[in-house]
Design an enzyme around this catalytic site. Structure first.
Site, PDB file in Angstrom:
ATOM      1  N   HIS A  31       1.290   7.402   3.606  1.00  0.00           N
ATOM      2  CA  HIS A  31       2.030   8.496   4.232  1.00  0.00           C
ATOM      3  C   HIS A  31       2.743   8.023   5.390  1.00  0.00           C
ATOM      4  O   HIS A  31       2.153   6.826   5.819  1.00  0.00           O
ATOM      5  CB  HIS A  31       1.023   9.793   4.677  1.00  0.00           C
ATOM      6  CG  HIS A  31       0.644  10.617   3.491  1.00  0.00           C
ATOM      7  ND1 HIS A  31      -0.344  10.306   2.762  1.00  0.00           N
ATOM      8  CD2 HIS A  31       1.044  11.837   3.214  1.00  0.00           C
ATOM      9  CE1 HIS A  31      -0.886  11.265   1.813  1.00  0.00           C
ATOM     10  NE2 HIS A  31       0.389  12.307   2.207  1.00  0.00           N
TER      11      HIS A  31
ATOM     12  N   SER B 134       2.242  17.269   2.216  1.00  0.00           N
ATOM     13  CA  SER B 134       1.683  16.497   3.309  1.00  0.00           C
ATOM     14  C   SER B 134       2.463  15.645   4.039  1.00  0.00           C
ATOM     15  O   SER B 134       2.733  15.444   5.237  1.00  0.00           O
ATOM     16  CB  SER B 134       0.530  15.449   2.820  1.00  0.00           C
ATOM     17  OG  SER B 134       1.092  14.687   1.792  1.00  0.00           O
TER      18      SER B 134
END
Length: 265
Positions: A246, A38
């Site tokens: 993230h 990711s």
């Protein structure tokens, strides 16, 4: 004297023209494939492509930004949210070939249960967090080197002529006393876990002759969680849990892109 100077100026201008003119030609010979999880697909930066589905590949991921700026002959990202080394081996290596000249990858976080550790740190408190980070560190030291070796060997066998750039993961927390949420002990332990993971990744990249691109310094320069509006990382986001922990779009462009650009040479 004037004539000699003029000749020298023309010569210098000719060299500059040759060098500058050569740059697009060099870029045009690059066949670039982005692999990984990711952090390479661009989760957290938004602008996901419909064709990528649950892999959540973003047009704001560092690999796409690099391709936009350098105009390689070809660019293809197969990075996928949630990917482990086994997923790269099974589903991503086929994107490589002998004509591939540049590869990027982030991998290893999911192999040591990154998402589960962070979720439990948030939900169950300090003791659980410390215990689970310790377990992740043990997995990183004992098992991850072999898993990375298998994946890196696969990259080299599928792309024997490629320059391979391995990027790591940032530390999450600028440990300030007024940082809300997790305890200071948990934050420090999570940072320690990131350093252990990155150290294993760096050693594996070195064993295989790959370029290691470290993003930690860029994020630590005022862009970690608890650095306010200048943070390049999402904290826990209950409205969009997938993007928690993230990089933001700014983290991709300000943290990952420069590290990869330097590593790509």
């Amino acid at each position: 004297m004037v004539r000699t100077r003029s000749i020298l100026l023309v010569a210098v201008a000719s060299v500059i023209t040759l060098v500058v003119g050569a740059q697009p030609a060099l870029a045009a010979t690059v066949n670039y494939v982005a692999l990984g999880d990711s952090y390479s697909s661009g989760v957290g930066s938004g602008s996901y492509t419909s064709e990528s589905g649950s892999c959540l590949r973003s047009t704001l991921a560092y690999s796409q930004l690099w391709a936009n700026a350098h105009g390689p002959s070809s660019y293809h990202s197969v990075a996928c949210s949630g990917a482990k080394t086994t997923d790269v081996n099974a589903n991503q290596l086929s994107a490589l070939s002998s004509s591939t000249t540049l590869v990027s990858i982030t991998i290893g976080g999911n192999d040591v249960n990154f998402a589960g550790v962070m979720e439990d740190c948030v939900l169950y408190g300090t003791d659980t967090c410390v215990s689970e980070v310790n377990a992740a560190e043990s997995t990183a030291r004992a098992s991850l080197p072999g898993w990375l070796d298998t994946t890196y060997n696969g990259i080299r066998s599928h792309a024997p002529n490629a320059r391979v750039v391995v990027l790591d993961y940032p530390r999450f927390y600028h440990d300030l006393w007024y940082c809300v949420g997790l305890s200071s002990t948990s934050r420090n332990k999570i940072n320690e876990g990131a350093d252990v993971l990155d150290g294993v990744i760096q050693s594996a990249a070195s064993r295989h002759g790959f370029v290691f691109a470290d993003v930690r310094g860029a994020f630590a320069n005022g862009h970690e969680i608890c650095d306010g509006s200048s943070s390049w990382l999402h904290s826990v986001d209950w409205s969009n849990i997938v993007q928690s922990y993230h990089p933001t779009a700014a983290g991709q462009s300000g943290g990952y892109l420069p590290a990869f650009t330097t590593g790509a040479g």
